[in-house]
Design a protein around this motif. Structure first.
Motif, PDB file in Angstrom:
ATOM      1  N   VAL A 621      68.297   4.743 -29.114  1.00 26.52           N
ATOM      2  CA  VAL A 621      69.477   3.879 -28.807  1.00 26.52           C
ATOM      3  C   VAL A 621      68.582   2.550 -29.159  1.00 26.52           C
ATOM      4  CG1 VAL A 621      71.404   3.042 -27.319  1.00 26.52           C
ATOM      5  CG2 VAL A 621      70.905   5.327 -27.888  1.00 26.52           C
ATOM      6  N   ARG A 622      67.657   2.355 -28.218  1.00 27.81           N
ATOM      7  CA  ARG A 622      67.052   0.910 -27.957  1.00 27.81           C
ATOM      8  C   ARG A 622      66.575   0.383 -29.296  1.00 27.81           C
ATOM      9  NH1 ARG A 622      62.680   0.267 -24.252  1.00 27.81           N
ATOM     10  NH2 ARG A 622      61.909   2.410 -24.845  1.00 27.81           N
ATOM     11  N   ARG A 623      66.059   1.427 -30.240  1.00 25.87           N
ATOM     12  CA  ARG A 623      65.760   0.588 -31.442  1.00 25.87           C
ATOM     13  C   ARG A 623      66.979   0.280 -32.216  1.00 25.87           C
ATOM     14  NH1 ARG A 623      61.932   4.593 -34.340  1.00 25.87           N
ATOM     15  NH2 ARG A 623      60.541   4.174 -32.659  1.00 25.87           N
ATOM     16  N   TYR A 624      67.901   0.875 -32.337  1.00 29.42           N
ATOM     17  CA  TYR A 624      69.093   0.345 -32.664  1.00 29.42           C
ATOM     18  C   TYR A 624      69.623  -0.865 -32.335  1.00 29.42           C
ATOM     19  CZ  TYR A 624      70.235   5.498 -34.354  1.00 29.42           C
ATOM     20  OH  TYR A 624      70.177   6.487 -34.984  1.00 29.42           O
ATOM     21  N   ALA A 625      69.504  -1.155 -30.854  1.00 27.24           N
ATOM     22  CA  ALA A 625      69.817  -2.277 -30.285  1.00 27.24           C
ATOM     23  C   ALA A 625      68.927  -3.477 -30.655  1.00 27.24           C
ATOM     24  CB  ALA A 625      69.722  -2.163 -28.859  1.00 27.24           C
ATOM     25  N   LEU A 626      67.578  -3.172 -30.854  1.00 32.40           N
ATOM     26  CA  LEU A 626      66.580  -3.974 -31.378  1.00 32.40           C
ATOM     27  C   LEU A 626      67.085  -4.622 -32.551  1.00 32.40           C
ATOM     28  CD1 LEU A 626      64.232  -5.812 -30.668  1.00 32.40           C
ATOM     29  CD2 LEU A 626      62.852  -3.830 -31.632  1.00 32.40           C
ATOM     30  N   THR A 627      67.530  -3.444 -33.645  1.00 34.46           N
ATOM     31  CA  THR A 627      67.823  -3.933 -34.948  1.00 34.46           C
ATOM     32  C   THR A 627      69.047  -5.089 -34.949  1.00 34.46           C
ATOM     33  OG1 THR A 627      67.178  -1.652 -35.612  1.00 34.46           O
ATOM     34  CG2 THR A 627      68.215  -2.895 -37.403  1.00 34.46           C
ATOM     35  N   LEU A 628      69.806  -4.565 -34.198  1.00 29.83           N
ATOM     36  CA  LEU A 628      71.161  -5.215 -33.976  1.00 29.83           C
ATOM     37  C   LEU A 628      70.893  -6.822 -33.437  1.00 29.83           C
ATOM     38  CD1 LEU A 628      74.140  -4.557 -34.429  1.00 29.83           C
ATOM     39  CD2 LEU A 628      74.147  -4.335 -31.903  1.00 29.83           C
ATOM     40  N   VAL A 629      70.107  -6.817 -32.561  1.00 26.94           N
ATOM     41  CA  VAL A 629      69.591  -8.212 -31.851  1.00 26.94           C
ATOM     42  C   VAL A 629      68.970  -9.006 -32.850  1.00 26.94           C
ATOM     43  CG1 VAL A 629      68.287  -9.371 -30.297  1.00 26.94           C
ATOM     44  CG2 VAL A 629      69.735  -7.330 -29.671  1.00 26.94           C
ATOM     45  N   THR A 630      67.989  -8.144 -33.755  1.00 27.44           N
ATOM     46  CA  THR A 630      67.307  -9.116 -34.816  1.00 27.44           C
ATOM     47  C   THR A 630      68.257  -9.685 -35.743  1.00 27.44           C
ATOM     48  OG1 THR A 630      65.568  -7.568 -34.453  1.00 27.44           O
ATOM     49  CG2 THR A 630      65.255  -8.819 -36.230  1.00 27.44           C
ATOM     50  N   GLY A 631      69.181  -8.882 -36.127  1.00 25.42           N
ATOM     51  CA  GLY A 631      70.179  -9.064 -37.191  1.00 25.42           C
ATOM     52  C   GLY A 631      70.934 -10.573 -36.591  1.00 25.42           C
ATOM     53  N   VAL A 632      71.314 -10.331 -35.525  1.00 29.44           N
ATOM     54  CA  VAL A 632      72.279 -11.375 -34.711  1.00 29.44           C
ATOM     55  C   VAL A 632      71.458 -12.629 -34.722  1.00 29.44           C
ATOM     56  CG1 VAL A 632      73.339 -12.293 -32.734  1.00 29.44           C
ATOM     57  CG2 VAL A 632      73.721  -9.563 -33.680  1.00 29.44           C
ATOM     58  N   VAL A 633      70.145 -12.456 -34.275  1.00 25.10           N
ATOM     59  CA  VAL A 633      69.265 -13.636 -34.069  1.00 25.10           C
ATOM     60  C   VAL A 633      69.210 -14.168 -35.565  1.00 25.10           C
ATOM     61  CG1 VAL A 633      67.067 -14.636 -33.661  1.00 25.10           C
ATOM     62  CG2 VAL A 633      68.146 -12.894 -32.033  1.00 25.10           C
ATOM     63  N   LEU A 634      68.785 -13.219 -36.633  1.00 22.04           N
ATOM     64  CA  LEU A 634      68.683 -14.114 -37.804  1.00 22.04           C
ATOM     65  C   LEU A 634      69.884 -14.717 -38.450  1.00 22.04           C
ATOM     66  CD1 LEU A 634      66.542 -11.180 -39.809  1.00 22.04           C
ATOM     67  CD2 LEU A 634      65.735 -13.421 -38.822  1.00 22.04           C
ATOM     68  N   ILE A 635      71.010 -14.174 -38.146  1.00 16.69           N
ATOM     69  CA  ILE A 635      72.254 -14.779 -38.548  1.00 16.69           C
ATOM     70  C   ILE A 635      72.503 -16.086 -37.860  1.00 16.69           C
ATOM     71  CG2 ILE A 635      74.773 -14.644 -38.748  1.00 16.69           C
ATOM     72  CD1 ILE A 635      74.190 -11.639 -39.317  1.00 16.69           C
ATOM     73  N   ALA A 636      72.222 -16.090 -36.323  1.00 24.22           N
ATOM     74  CA  ALA A 636      72.387 -17.059 -35.634  1.00 24.22           C
ATOM     75  C   ALA A 636      71.293 -18.190 -36.137  1.00 24.22           C
ATOM     76  CB  ALA A 636      72.192 -16.872 -34.285  1.00 24.22           C
ATOM     77  N   ALA A 637      70.365 -18.082 -36.441  1.00 23.08           N
ATOM     78  CA  ALA A 637      69.151 -18.917 -36.858  1.00 23.08           C
ATOM     79  C   ALA A 637      69.720 -19.341 -38.304  1.00 23.08           C
ATOM     80  CB  ALA A 637      67.837 -18.188 -36.765  1.00 23.08           C
ATOM     81  N   TYR A 638      70.151 -18.514 -38.844  1.00 22.61           N
ATOM     82  CA  TYR A 638      70.721 -19.351 -40.364  1.00 22.61           C
ATOM     83  C   TYR A 638      71.595 -20.448 -40.122  1.00 22.61           C
ATOM     84  CZ  TYR A 638      72.808 -19.212 -45.065  1.00 22.61           C
ATOM     85  OH  TYR A 638      73.319 -19.478 -46.035  1.00 22.61           O
ATOM     86  N   PHE A 639      72.626 -19.894 -39.245  1.00 22.33           N
ATOM     87  CA  PHE A 639      73.859 -20.765 -39.188  1.00 22.33           C
ATOM     88  C   PHE A 639      73.354 -22.180 -38.543  1.00 22.33           C
ATOM     89  CE2 PHE A 639      76.587 -17.315 -39.935  1.00 22.33           C
ATOM     90  CZ  PHE A 639      77.479 -17.839 -40.716  1.00 22.33           C
ATOM     91  N   ALA A 640      72.386 -21.864 -37.598  1.00 24.70           N
ATOM     92  CA  ALA A 640      71.851 -23.005 -36.763  1.00 24.70           C
ATOM     93  C   ALA A 640      70.964 -23.826 -37.560  1.00 24.70           C
ATOM     94  CB  ALA A 640      70.915 -22.311 -35.543  1.00 24.70           C
ATOM     95  N   LEU A 641      70.356 -23.371 -38.487  1.00 19.59           N
ATOM     96  CA  LEU A 641      69.493 -24.142 -39.357  1.00 19.59           C
ATOM     97  C   LEU A 641      70.211 -24.877 -40.516  1.00 19.59           C
ATOM     98  CD1 LEU A 641      66.147 -22.359 -39.162  1.00 19.59           C
ATOM     99  CD2 LEU A 641      66.641 -24.464 -37.974  1.00 19.59           C
ATOM    100  N   TYR A 642      71.108 -24.333 -41.258  1.00 18.40           N
ATOM    101  CA  TYR A 642      71.407 -24.718 -42.448  1.00 18.40           C
ATOM    102  C   TYR A 642      72.892 -25.133 -42.363  1.00 18.40           C
ATOM    103  CZ  TYR A 642      67.335 -22.659 -44.562  1.00 18.40           C
ATOM    104  OH  TYR A 642      65.909 -22.523 -44.690  1.00 18.40           O
ATOM    105  N   LEU A 643      73.746 -24.997 -41.403  1.00 20.41           N
ATOM    106  CA  LEU A 643      75.087 -25.230 -41.418  1.00 20.41           C
ATOM    107  C   LEU A 643      75.386 -26.482 -40.405  1.00 20.41           C
ATOM    108  CD1 LEU A 643      76.856 -21.791 -41.562  1.00 20.41           C
ATOM    109  CD2 LEU A 643      76.507 -23.755 -43.454  1.00 20.41           C
TER     110      LEU A 643
END
Lengths: 643, 100
Positions: A621-643
């Motif tokens: 489960v914790r690996r799933y959570a990490l994947t999820l968080v990584t994804g969220v962070v990447l999306i957030a970073a994308y929005f933060a940097l480019y929008l």
């Protein structure tokens, strides 16, 4: 053209015999019945052949008996497949079924007691069927069917003793060499169809006459097929090995069927060959070379059947020579006389081998003239005919060929043929001297060994050839007697009729024919050369011959350039067989390493990808959570940097 | 009045702490509590922004979130109890029998 059912009627009996015997071979109670049935079938075919002969005479010299089997249309061209009998086919058919019948009758005695009696006769009948089909073909397609069936029949019969590795090797060799020829021949037929849009012999020949380049190509390609089938130089290597079959089969191959097919097809396609001087010269050169070299090789063989095999090679060479210089009637004549005396010789050799419990080595014979007077007389008749002593059969046909070679202006080829006649006399004297004359061979106790299937199978012991002679059945002696008579009188009886009989074929095809009437001086020269050969043979291998003792002492396989027949086998092994093995090894490795390697790499890639994806879904489960968080962070970073 | 940025900062800290707890701890009970912490950071933001814009929608959503969180925890605890009964031991990393 004259429609007739006789061509089909000739084909049916041997085919029926083969089918019936092969289909029910286990259920036959009596072996004798099989032999009688098989022989009767060929006799019936011979009867129909005689009927066709009469019919052909009746409808007139220019007519052809014809049966259409099937016809079809492709691209506006009409193709017709069928059978025909003209004088040339007739000539061959009479020998195929007539001598074929005699060989069948002989086999009933020779093969007596063989457990595979039925299989033998089925194959032998099939051989007659295939050869009859070949000579009655009216076009290339029927020809190819007969041609390949003859090849298959010879394959089956050469390997008749199927538990012998040597027989298996020999049958494969014969088949492969013939297949090489067939590839060339089929290419030639393909070229003919492509260029003239017909498969009919007559049409191809007509079209080729006005198309020398096409005629040359097609004729040369077909010639390779004929050379392979007739065991001519340089594709002769299968013939000596083919002696692994039963002795009557050798007689069948050499006298009546198989090897004469090449002579027949060259004669049949003669208008095309005459339109192509290069191909015609090739025919003559191949023939002369085979005539001479075959005769030379025969002087060094120890197996009685191999001597005769090289002799056939040499005699077929004469027939090719005759065809090559334009004397096709002489070729057909020599074909017939050769069938008589070569069948007599092979079947006579069969009697000797039979009587000596399977012994085939002429060094272990000697002095048989006193012990087997009948076999001696008949064999001698065959030999005299083969050497060409007047008035025996071979004299007439061989002199016609030599005269034709001289008349056509091929003086070198004439000289080669003359030399071959000398060597023919030489090896025949050697055969005569070693087998029939002088003292019988003393068996040294240590050298005594059993040879051959008959010896082993019948439980006879080491006195191979020197114990009591095996009794010879009447069927064998009778047939050899008939053939010996034909060898004596066949030439003189046929000589006046050959050319007039075959003339319609060549007139119809507008083919030039070289006059074959031999001048007296030519006959005298030939006889002088033959006499010289005989004298040399007597001096070397006669009862007190200088080479006699030396040869009888050295047992084992013949060695040296001549004993190995100019190393043709070794040469082919080096240039064809070994490279083929190397190539197949390379291909095998390429397949295993390269092709399989690429496929294994692709499979490995899929497996690795699967394992990677599998780890993502490990259920932790914790690996799933990490994947999820990584994804969220990447999306957030994308929005933060480019929008 | 406390500026909105302070609420946002606190909520962020709470969310990160909760997230870290989920990622790093192996006990399901602690994980559930960490998730609770993340829910609450979200609630805090909902309430803070609700007050900021003078609307009650956010507060209503906050109650809704609490109900969903309570339900989630009830199911989560039930699962934990079941797993404990079977294995005498509870460790999130051990529970992957449903893995592909």
């Amino acid at each position: 053209m004259h429609d007739s059912l006789l061509p089909v009627l000739i084909l049916i009996p041997p085919l029926l015999g083969a089918a019936v015997i092969a289909g029910r071979t286990r259920y036959w109670r009596s072996a004798a019945a099989i032999g009688v049935l098989a022989s009767a079938m060929v006799l019936v075919a011979f009867g129909f052949t005689l009927g066709a002969f009469v019919e052909l005479q009746r409808v007139g010299p220019d007519a052809i008996l014809r049966t259409t089997l099937t016809s079809w249309e492709i691209g506006g061209h009409r193709y017709q497949m069928g059978l025909m009998i003209d004088q040339l086919s007739m000539w061959w058919l009479l020998v195929v079924t007539g001598v074929g019948f005699l060989i069948h009758a002989y086999s009933t005695g020779y093969m007596h007691g063989d457990p595979d009696y039925g299989r033998y006769f089925a194959k032998l009948n099939y051989f007659v069927f295939a050869m009859s089909l070949l000579v009655m073909a009216n076009n290339f397609l029927t020809l190819v069917i007969g041609w390949t069936n003859v090849g298959l029949a010879s394959y089956l019969l050469i390997g008749f003793y199927r538990t012998r590795p040597a027989a298996n090797a020999a049958q494969i060799k014969a088949y492969v060499v013939n297949l090489i020829g067939e590839v060339f021949m089929l290419t030639g037929i393909g070229a003919a169809v492509a260029r003239y849009a017909t498969v009919d012999f007559w049409d191809v020949a007509q079209a080729a006459r006005f198309d020398p380049p096409g005629a040359t190509v097609i004729a040369l390609l077909v010639l390779v097929g004929a050379v392979a089938k007739s065991a001519q130089m340089p594709l002769h290597v299968w013939l000596p090995d083919a002696m692994q079959g039963p002795t009557p089969v050798s007689a069948m191959l050499h006298a009546a069927t198989m090897v004469t097919a090449g002579v027949y097809i060259v004669a049949r396609l003669f208008p095309m060959f005459q339109a192509a001087p290069v191909a015609l010269a090739a025919v003559a050169v191949v023939g002369a070379a085979s005539a001479l070299l075959g005769a030379i090789f025969a002087t060094r063989q120890y197996d009685i059947k191999k001597v005769l095999a090289y002799s056939t090679l040499s005699q077929i060479g004469y027939m090719f020579l005759a065809n090559g210089v334009g004397a096709h009637a002489a070729a057909a004549f020599h074909f017939a006389t050769h069938a008589f005396f070569k069948a007599a010789l092979f079947l006579g050799a069969g009697i000797i081998i039979h009587a000596l419990h399977g012994e085939q080595d002429i060094r272990r014979m000697g002095g048989l003239s006193r012990r087997m007077p009948f076999a001696f007389a008949t064999f001698l008749a065959g030999q005299l005919a083969l050497v060409g002593i007047p008035p025996f059969a071979g004299f007439f046909s061989k002199d016609e060929i030599l005269a034709a070679a001289w008349n056509s202006g091929h003086y070198v080829l004439w000289a080669v043929g003359l030399l071959a006649a000398g060597f023919t006399a030489l090896y025949n004297m050697r055969l005569l001297g070693l087998v029939f004359l002088g003292r019988p061979y003393d068996v040294p106790a240590t050298a005594a060994r059993s040879r051959g299937r008959k010896t082993a199978g019948a439980g006879h012991d080491a006195h191979a050839g020197h114990g009591a002679l095996h009794p010879i059945p009447l069927s064998m002696n009778g047939v050899v007697g008939v053939l010996a008579v034909l060898s004596v009188v066949g030439g003189a009886a046929l000589a006046p009729f050959v050319e007039p009989y075959l003339e319609p074929v060549f007139v119809r095809n507008r083919v030039f024919e070289v006059s074959t009437h031999a001048a007296l001086w030519s006959v005298l020269v030939t006889l002088a050369v033959i006499a010289a050969g005989l004298a040399a043979g007597w001096w070397l291998w006669g009862p007190n011959g200088v080479r006699r003792e030396a040869e009888q002492r050295t047992l084992g396989e013949p060695a040296g350039v001549l004993g190995r027949a100019f190393y043709f086998d070794e040469l082919y092994d080096l240039v064809a067989v070994q490279p083929a093995f190397a190539l197949s090894d390379w291909a095998r490795n390429f397949d295993l390493r390269r092709i399989d390697g690429v496929l294994h790499a692709l499979a490995g890639l899929a497996q690795a990808g699967g394992a990677f994806l599998g780890r993502l879904h490990g259920g932790i489960v914790r690996r799933y959570a990490l994947t999820l968080v990584t994804g969220v962070v990447l999306i957030a970073a994308y929005f933060a940097l480019y929008l | 009045m406390v500026p909105i940025s302070a609420y946002v900062a606190l909520a962020s800290v709470l969310f990160i702490l909760g997230g870290a707890g989920v990622l790093l701890r192996r006990s399901p009970l602690v994980t559930l509590m960490s998730i609770e912490l993340m829910w609450n950071s979200a609630n805090l933001l909902l309430v803070a922004f609700s007050r900021q814009f003078g609307s009650h929608d956010g507060q209503v959503f906050a109650f809704l979130v609490m109900v969903v969180a309570a339900a989630e925890v009830a199911i989560g605890l039930a699962l934990v109890v079941l797993v404990f009964r079977r294995r005498e031991r509870v460790d999130l990393d051990d529970v992957h029998t449903l893995s592909g």
